[in-house]
Design a protein around this motif. Structure first.
Motif, PDB file in Angstrom:
ATOM      1  N   TYR A   1      -4.045  14.938  -7.155  1.00 59.41           N
ATOM      2  CA  TYR A   1      -2.881  15.745  -7.517  1.00 59.41           C
ATOM      3  C   TYR A   1      -3.046  16.242  -8.957  1.00 59.41           C
ATOM      4  O   TYR A   1      -3.281  15.431  -9.867  1.00 59.41           O
ATOM      5  CB  TYR A   1      -1.595  14.921  -7.424  1.00 59.41           C
ATOM      6  CG  TYR A   1      -1.226  14.581  -5.995  1.00 59.41           C
ATOM      7  CD1 TYR A   1      -0.531  15.495  -5.216  1.00 59.41           C
ATOM      8  CD2 TYR A   1      -1.594  13.366  -5.423  1.00 59.41           C
ATOM      9  CE1 TYR A   1      -0.203  15.199  -3.894  1.00 59.41           C
ATOM     10  CE2 TYR A   1      -1.273  13.062  -4.113  1.00 59.41           C
ATOM     11  CZ  TYR A   1      -0.574  13.983  -3.355  1.00 59.41           C
ATOM     12  OH  TYR A   1      -0.253  13.697  -2.054  1.00 59.41           O
ATOM     13  N   PRO A   2      -2.895  17.550  -9.163  1.00 56.66           N
ATOM     14  CA  PRO A   2      -3.034  18.066 -10.542  1.00 56.66           C
ATOM     15  C   PRO A   2      -2.131  17.338 -11.535  1.00 56.66           C
ATOM     16  O   PRO A   2      -2.544  17.065 -12.663  1.00 56.66           O
ATOM     17  CB  PRO A   2      -2.643  19.537 -10.410  1.00 56.66           C
ATOM     18  CG  PRO A   2      -2.963  19.891  -8.995  1.00 56.66           C
ATOM     19  CD  PRO A   2      -2.698  18.640  -8.188  1.00 56.66           C
ATOM     20  N   LEU A   3      -0.897  17.004 -11.123  1.00 53.41           N
ATOM     21  CA  LEU A   3      -0.009  16.308 -12.060  1.00 53.41           C
ATOM     22  C   LEU A   3      -0.587  14.952 -12.442  1.00 53.41           C
ATOM     23  O   LEU A   3      -0.516  14.529 -13.593  1.00 53.41           O
ATOM     24  CB  LEU A   3       1.390  16.136 -11.452  1.00 53.41           C
ATOM     25  CG  LEU A   3       2.419  15.469 -12.374  1.00 53.41           C
ATOM     26  CD1 LEU A   3       2.632  16.266 -13.662  1.00 53.41           C
ATOM     27  CD2 LEU A   3       3.764  15.274 -11.669  1.00 53.41           C
TER      28      LEU A   3
ATOM     29  N   GLY B   1       0.784  -1.228   0.000  1.00 61.05           N
ATOM     30  CA  GLY B   1       0.000   0.000   0.000  1.00 61.05           C
ATOM     31  C   GLY B   1       0.819   1.283   0.000  1.00 61.05           C
ATOM     32  O   GLY B   1       0.260   2.365  -0.107  1.00 61.05           O
ATOM     33  N   HIS B   2       2.141   1.184   0.145  1.00 57.23           N
ATOM     34  CA  HIS B   2       2.965   2.385   0.185  1.00 57.23           C
ATOM     35  C   HIS B   2       4.288   2.178  -0.543  1.00 57.23           C
ATOM     36  O   HIS B   2       5.010   1.233  -0.249  1.00 57.23           O
ATOM     37  CB  HIS B   2       3.252   2.811   1.623  1.00 57.23           C
ATOM     38  CG  HIS B   2       2.077   3.437   2.294  1.00 57.23           C
ATOM     39  ND1 HIS B   2       1.184   2.699   3.047  1.00 57.23           N
ATOM     40  CD2 HIS B   2       1.613   4.717   2.292  1.00 57.23           C
ATOM     41  CE1 HIS B   2       0.231   3.517   3.502  1.00 57.23           C
ATOM     42  NE2 HIS B   2       0.461   4.730   3.063  1.00 57.23           N
TER      43      HIS B   2
ATOM     44  N   ASN C   1       5.894   7.056  -0.586  1.00 54.95           N
ATOM     45  CA  ASN C   1       5.720   7.682   0.729  1.00 54.95           C
ATOM     46  C   ASN C   1       6.301   6.788   1.827  1.00 54.95           C
ATOM     47  O   ASN C   1       5.580   6.177   2.618  1.00 54.95           O
ATOM     48  CB  ASN C   1       4.236   7.952   0.984  1.00 54.95           C
ATOM     49  CG  ASN C   1       4.018   8.832   2.211  1.00 54.95           C
ATOM     50  OD1 ASN C   1       4.978   9.246   2.870  1.00 54.95           O
ATOM     51  ND2 ASN C   1       2.762   9.104   2.516  1.00 54.95           N
TER      52      ASN C   1
ATOM     53  N   TYR D   1      -3.338  15.372 -14.805  1.00 58.74           N
ATOM     54  CA  TYR D   1      -2.777  15.653 -16.135  1.00 58.74           C
ATOM     55  C   TYR D   1      -2.264  14.380 -16.796  1.00 58.74           C
ATOM     56  O   TYR D   1      -2.329  14.208 -18.014  1.00 58.74           O
ATOM     57  CB  TYR D   1      -1.650  16.681 -16.017  1.00 58.74           C
ATOM     58  CG  TYR D   1      -0.913  16.908 -17.312  1.00 58.74           C
ATOM     59  CD1 TYR D   1      -1.496  17.646 -18.346  1.00 58.74           C
ATOM     60  CD2 TYR D   1       0.355  16.381 -17.517  1.00 58.74           C
ATOM     61  CE1 TYR D   1      -0.840  17.843 -19.546  1.00 58.74           C
ATOM     62  CE2 TYR D   1       1.021  16.578 -18.713  1.00 58.74           C
ATOM     63  CZ  TYR D   1       0.424  17.307 -19.726  1.00 58.74           C
ATOM     64  OH  TYR D   1       1.077  17.489 -20.919  1.00 58.74           O
TER      65      TYR D   1
ATOM     66  N   ASP E   1       1.332  22.709  -6.519  1.00 63.38           N
ATOM     67  CA  ASP E   1       0.879  21.574  -7.308  1.00 63.38           C
ATOM     68  C   ASP E   1       0.398  21.958  -8.707  1.00 63.38           C
ATOM     69  O   ASP E   1       0.528  21.174  -9.648  1.00 63.38           O
ATOM     70  CB  ASP E   1      -0.257  20.842  -6.575  1.00 63.38           C
ATOM     71  CG  ASP E   1       0.305  19.925  -5.484  1.00 63.38           C
ATOM     72  OD1 ASP E   1       1.478  19.529  -5.607  1.00 63.38           O
ATOM     73  OD2 ASP E   1      -0.428  19.624  -4.533  1.00 63.38           O
ATOM     74  N   SER E   2      -0.141  23.186  -8.812  1.00 65.52           N
ATOM     75  CA  SER E   2      -0.696  23.565 -10.099  1.00 65.52           C
ATOM     76  C   SER E   2       0.393  23.733 -11.165  1.00 65.52           C
ATOM     77  O   SER E   2       0.114  23.712 -12.350  1.00 65.52           O
ATOM     78  CB  SER E   2      -1.484  24.866  -9.971  1.00 65.52           C
ATOM     79  OG  SER E   2      -0.596  25.923  -9.704  1.00 65.52           O
TER      80      SER E   2
ATOM     81  N   SER F   1       3.023  21.667 -11.329  1.00 64.61           N
ATOM     82  CA  SER F   1       3.871  20.478 -11.253  1.00 64.61           C
ATOM     83  C   SER F   1       4.314  19.976 -12.631  1.00 64.61           C
ATOM     84  O   SER F   1       5.414  19.467 -12.784  1.00 64.61           O
ATOM     85  CB  SER F   1       3.170  19.373 -10.460  1.00 64.61           C
ATOM     86  OG  SER F   1       1.830  19.262 -10.827  1.00 64.61           O
ATOM     87  N   LYS F   2       3.448  20.172 -13.623  1.00 67.28           N
ATOM     88  CA  LYS F   2       3.843  19.762 -14.981  1.00 67.28           C
ATOM     89  C   LYS F   2       5.101  20.535 -15.414  1.00 67.28           C
ATOM     90  O   LYS F   2       6.015  19.972 -16.019  1.00 67.28           O
ATOM     91  CB  LYS F   2       2.682  20.052 -15.924  1.00 67.28           C
ATOM     92  CG  LYS F   2       2.901  19.668 -17.354  1.00 67.28           C
ATOM     93  CD  LYS F   2       1.684  20.099 -18.196  1.00 67.28           C
ATOM     94  CE  LYS F   2       2.101  20.441 -19.598  1.00 67.28           C
ATOM     95  NZ  LYS F   2       1.476  21.653 -20.123  1.00 67.28           N
TER      96      LYS F   2
ATOM     97  N   GLN G   1      -1.554   8.537  -1.441  1.00 70.23           N
ATOM     98  CA  GLN G   1      -0.115   8.778  -1.337  1.00 70.23           C
ATOM     99  C   GLN G   1       0.173  10.170  -0.810  1.00 70.23           C
ATOM    100  O   GLN G   1      -0.265  11.148  -1.396  1.00 70.23           O
ATOM    101  CB  GLN G   1       0.510   8.584  -2.723  1.00 70.23           C
ATOM    102  CG  GLN G   1       2.027   8.640  -2.742  1.00 70.23           C
ATOM    103  CD  GLN G   1       2.592   8.202  -4.085  1.00 70.23           C
ATOM    104  OE1 GLN G   1       2.640   7.017  -4.383  1.00 70.23           O
ATOM    105  NE2 GLN G   1       3.011   9.134  -4.899  1.00 70.23           N
TER     106      GLN G   1
END
Lengths: 761, 761
Positions: free
Chosen positions: B383-385, A193-194, A197, B388, A585-586, A588-589, B368
């Motif tokens: 998560y935005p990534l 499960g991880h 992280n 995407y 996060d926005s 991240s790409k 995660q």
């Protein structure tokens, strides 16, 4: 069937790839020995590489041929085990070689004897020779490389990074793990499960003060240790990542040595449940397993305690003490993964060179379509589209090599420094601070180079396979298994997206410090992050005027510098976006892009410095003028190709205008391709990969593509037992083909008029 | 081991993916039945699809579970043969279903009886039901689909496309090939040395007038037929592509039926050499083989003679006549490949929907990293990534579906028309002209859609595998074999690069005709090539002013139109470049882009027309307002995602400015992702794929990811024979681990001081 040779021809137009390929060799003026020295870093390393390869490909147990592609999972695992046992003997031999001790005194026995003081303890240098051997083996037989790598690299490095000096000596030297002896280790980090992280892993190690021991438990199914290489069938011990629980308090994830199996029978110890993970996309020779712990008790001393230590109460009534060095503890918790990442960059060089060699030779030897009716068919490589598909890929291993060797050196020097500083007593506070900064930078560079290059090589294998048409899909031509084996590198030991985000966030932080506060650590950051120098950032945002001078053939560094400019501009854009949105996060790409650009920049810069002999520790060794020019063309093509690939970003962030793309970048691309095309065979010969390492008949050195390929196919698929072309299951098919009609054969029943009317009565 | 269930929990934080996934289902207001009708084209086709899937996944022989991933090549081949024999019984059943004839009269016997005139000959309609069944089977077990597809699709269609009416009836109906009976065919086109360049195939068919027969020969090794699916073990006959040589003259490559094996024993006939091609990257269940012909004699009448016919001299002294219809001959020479290409577009829809379902369910169920210490971990999809990485991939099967169904319809109607027109006597010259134009357009559309979509789905599988982390690498989760099976679609039946170039060159020609001469065939070209209308081209080059209005939410067609504008601008750029350089090859990289843009445009346009009910033959069936809005968001995201992906071209060719990208396109992307995110589970449920078709435990409907996955792994990897965790080869490892020291064990010799001094005496 007799092996077909090139003499077998009749009176039809015959394709003669070997002639075409040899002609290229004769025509090229490149000094391939000089290039090979460049690619192998220096003459000493070069000579060692070839010695080791020669030994591996001629070893009767280690050698790998096209039979490899027909093995079942069970066969792969058994053969891999045989190869591991064989490698273990080389390990002893290699340590003796490094210590130059072959006469008298049984060196390994001395090293294993815990009391021996007559012999210096084992160092990284002692095993450096074997490490190099293993790295080469891993490129010939990746699953073998991993299976040993988990033991030495993950299990071993986890102990080295987290154990005390005594623990390191005991487990690795006295118990013999470092010699692949006594102990076979695995690395129990990931759970069902991880994965990424790590801090949320659920396995527990509860300190029991009455027993003065830890009790290891798997609290629920999702905490099952998963994907553990070597667990299914090989490992006698594991390093287990588990939450340290002492008197009800959770100290987070620490590492523990846990015995799993009896050494002689390999039977599981009490409380240990292990199962086989089974089939994977690739690397089936690795016995990945899952592990569950049910009240498994280990002595307190089996916890790796360099940075965190549990000290029992002396009289049973005092509190148990937990002593910890949080900062280093965290860094070194992950340090076991560092070695893997660094090695993957080196693998990217070697894997890339292998597939570039196969596809280039095929592109030169294969003919397709004639420009007009009476001319012979053109070689694939003479089509501009094909040049575009192959040659930029060929530049990738060239550019990866210097960066890979440099990263490897930095890795060893930084870890040595960490080891020294953290062993000194009293603690050297300043030393610790410097080395932890260096470690952080190493994390950024290795993360971004690992992620970027493992992605680049995935694409390289895939795209080059397609350039070989159907023959690329044959398992015997290496692409299939090569790809399946490779792509896990994008996921394991740090998922590429997570690694890219992490490294980009650190770069962003450095950028903000530099741009807003002028903070920049020259001695630590000038090498990898020179583009973050406040002076440079300022210059980027000063209007310069002539944008067409961004790439300038009189200034070779300009091919690197354009990436520095783009990094600064993208980082500034990201900075502003976050300022507005307060949300990392926005973007991240874009952060993933930053990590990629950082890696491309590192590769270009390192290559540039080596080729100009700018770096006193990393000489070029290329003296021939023409060869040097060609090496520069490789550098240029790499840069231009990726600028064009990323022309979206280069235009969006106003590094280049649409006209720059149409009038400078793309024409330059089309100008460089034919320049490299004429030396492309010599450029792949320069990797000096023997056929036994290529292991793909359409890419063998002699270029006799069709015969080599046909012969390998026939060798691996002998005539069927029941007669040529008759499968063991042929009756299923002949019964089907000769079956009767429904009414005649009375299949299941019938609906013939007479019967139906009878049934109707 | 007992199957683990969700009840098995202890007192640790438990991950509950099934709860997360079910919550999304409850929260979504989407009408998934309506969407499914849209995706399956219409209610009739929809209902048929589900009937057939239900039958396949519950058939005891045809069903495919996770055991599939552990089969060796030999097992795969045998099981595939069993499934073929099973499918053959469905074939008879399906024909009877279409003709609604289950009582009295043995329909198949009547059809096979050559004299029978009481029954109408077999048509495409008769086998349409089985074709659909096969297309669905091919998405559950691709190698099975191919192995039958080679026989029915390639062998059968080659005869249909090139045989006379009598030849078609004889081979397919009387001899039973159409019923997978009597004859099992393979398709001998590709040779070792020639693939895409069909015109240069080297196998010869020499007419011998004394025997009134053809002699088939393989002149040299490179002319060996290669990759021939079914040749190694199944085929009794082949259609062979060979150069027709008559009285010394080479008439180019024609097609011939050549018997290969005895029907009952499957023994090879004289002069035939066949071997097994062996292991491939994927689809090992297909028995690809190589074939060499040595003076194999077949009657003249075995040449497929619809468009080219050899007429023997009547009295032995006259010249032999070769009658040919060159234009149609060439087109139909390739027509056998058309069906495959059309089917691959349909496969793209179904393969894409399968992997999108798996990855989306995993993204919703997997957690995660937590935003802070005390909160629970976020779902990946938040998560935005990750949005995407997953959601634009999810839009791909949505957009492929309408285009795939439309292409399939056009394929059948065009081929029917060709068959009718070319059967009519006297020849209908105008009809032939029109149908050959339609065929050409079908070639363009199918080539560009096949190439683009097989590439898109390769990327989709690869990228979505990565979003599932390590679990994506487990063979049991379908991505590994899925990818390996899939990617050959980029190469076979027309290499994607060659297909892209060919279709783009035809588009370029149409563009030049339109732009320079105002030539445009409204009735033939308005559907697929509306952007080449001279009026539209003119408008594109008229300065319009407001560039920010290019994407306009009040005008949904604008998301399609922007691709029309970009196609025109790129084509104009290419036209100018060629004018300057006189070299088409130099722009080949851009031509590949044109083909890709053309396909994206087709998909958007077809989807748009269906969803707006613009096309009377292709209704939307979506009545719910919210569902419709969501369907538009999918359309928008698809367009915006690919604009952003190709922002390099959109800026370079001045369709969009850098600011448009930063201020319109990318913000719109970030705005659309969360909109689709909230319905993502419903959007994958809308594909209505049963678990048996998903065949990947991390993607099953109930969302109990970890238990499902663990249980499948354990089921497929039972406890070892020698005891849990003890491999059959464990002795290799324990011997290695317990080995002695060099001097004690006297390994090979020893260099102990005493012995050395003794040897020195």
């Amino acid at each position: 069937m007799t092996r077909l040779s090139t003499v077998n021809t009749k009176d039809s137009p015959v394709l003669i790839p070997q002639k075409l390929i040899n002609k290229e060799r004769q025509d090229s003026k490149l000094q391939i020995d000089e290039i090979n020295t460049f690619l192998e870093s220096n003459p000493e390393k070069q000579s060692l590489t070839h010695q080791l390869i020669d030994q591996i490909v001629n070893d009767p147990i280690l050698q790998t041929d096209t039979k490899y592609y027909d093995q079942t999972k069970d066969q792969q695992r058994e053969i891999t085990a045989k190869k591991i046992a064989r490698l273990a003997t080389y390990m002893e031999h290699d340590i003796k070689t490094v210590r130059a001790q072959f006469r008298d005194n049984d060196l390994i026995k001395q090293l294993q004897s815990s009391s021996s003081s007559s012999v210096l303890p084992l160092t990284n240098k002692d095993i450096s020779l074997f490490d190099k051997r293993l790295s080469l083996v891993a490129n010939i037989d990746p699953q073998l490389g991993t299976r040993v790598g988990v033991h030495l690299g993950l299990f071993g490095n986890c102990i080295k990074g987290n154990g005390t000096d005594e623990q390191i000596k005991y487990w690795l030297q006295t118990r013999g793990a470092a010699f692949i002896k006594g102990i076979y280790g695995c690395f129990s980090m990931t759970e069902l499960g991880h994965g990424s992280n790590v801090a949320q892993l659920q396995t527990t190690a509860t300190y029991d003060s009455k027993l003065d021991s830890f009790v290891i438990n798997t609290p629920d199914l999702t905490a099952t240790k998963w994907w553990i290489g070597g667990a299914a069938h090989s490992a006698t011990h594991t390093v287990c990542y588990a939450r340290l629980l002492v008197e009800g308090k959770d100290y987070g994830v620490k590492t523990f040595v846990v015995p799993l199996r009896d050494l002689e029978t390999l039977q599981l110890l009490p409380g240990i449940s292990i199962g086989d993970i089974g089939s994977k996309m690739g690397r089936d020779g690795i016995d990945n397993g899952w592990i569950q712990f049910r009240n498994v008790i280990i002595p307190r001393e089996y916890m790796l305690s360099r940075f965190t230590k549990v000290i029992p109460s002396e009289n049973g009534s005092d509190k148990v003490t937990v002593k910890t060095q949080p900062q280093l503890d965290q860094i070194s918790g992950y340090s076991a993964l560092l070695s893997g990442r660094v090695n993957m960059v080196m693998d990217s060089f070697r894997f890339g060179s292998k597939f570039a060699t196969i596809a280039t030779r095929y592109a030169v030897g294969r003919q397709q379509f004639a420009p007009n009716k009476n001319s012979t068919e053109l070689q694939l490589i003479d089509y501009p589209l094909h040049q575009y598909r192959v040659l930029p890929q060929l530049t990738i291993p060239y550019l990866v090599s210097p960066a890979a060797f440099k990263l490897m050196d930095t890795y060893y020097s930084t870890l040595d420094e960490l080891y020294k500083v953290s062993s000194s007593s009293p603690a050297n506070a300043n030393g610790l601070k410097v080395v932890s900064e260096k470690l952080k930078n190493l994390f950024i560079d290795s993360a971004s180079l690992k992620a970027t290059n493992t992605w680049l090589i995935s694409t390289l294998i895939d795209e080059l396979r397609q350039t070989c048409g159907g023959h690329g899909y044959s398992q015997y031509n290496a692409f299939g298994k090569g790809y399946d084996d490779w792509v896990v590198q994008c996921t394991w030991e740090g998922d590429n997206n997570i690694l890219s985000l992490t490294s980009a966030k650190s770069i962003l932080k450095k950028f903000v410090d530099s741009a807003t506060k002028g903070k920049f650590n020259n001695s630590l950051d000038e090498d990898s992050f020179n583009y973050l120098n406040p002076k440079f950032i300022m210059k980027v945002f000063t209007p310069s005027g002539d944008s067409t001078s961004i790439i300038d053939d009189d200034d070779l560094y300009s091919y690197t510098k354009i990436w520095e400019v783009s990094l600064v501009k993208i980082l500034a854009f990201i900075g502003k976006s976050i300022e507005r949105s307060r949300d990392v996060d926005s973007v991240s790409k874009l952060l993933v892009m930053v990590s990629k650009f950082h890696a491309i920049h590192s590769m270009l810069k390192t290559y540039h410095n080596k080729l100009t002999n700018n770096d006193p520790h990393d000489k070029s060794f290329i003296n021939d003028q023409y060869t040097q020019e060609t090496m520069w063309n490789i550098y240029k093509l790499f840069s231009i190709y990726f600028i064009d690939k990323h022309s979206g970003e280069f235009q969006q962030f106003k590094i280049l205008t649409p006209n720059d793309i149409s009038k400078i970048i793309q024409p330059k691309l089309l100008e460089l391709l034919p320049k490299l095309r004429k030396d492309c065979i010599a450029l792949t010969d320069s990797f000096k990969l023997p056929d036994a390492m290529i292991n793909a008949p359409i890419g063998y050195y002699d270029g006799d593509i069709y015969h080599n390929y046909f012969n390998e196919v026939v060798k691996n698929n002998p005539v069927e037992k029941d007669g040529a072309g008759i499968a063991p299951y042929h009756k299923i098919l002949s019964d089907m083909l000769t079956r009767g009609f429904e009414f005649d054969a009375k299949l299941g029943g019938s609906s013939n008029k007479d019967i139906l009317s009878m049934l109707n009565k």
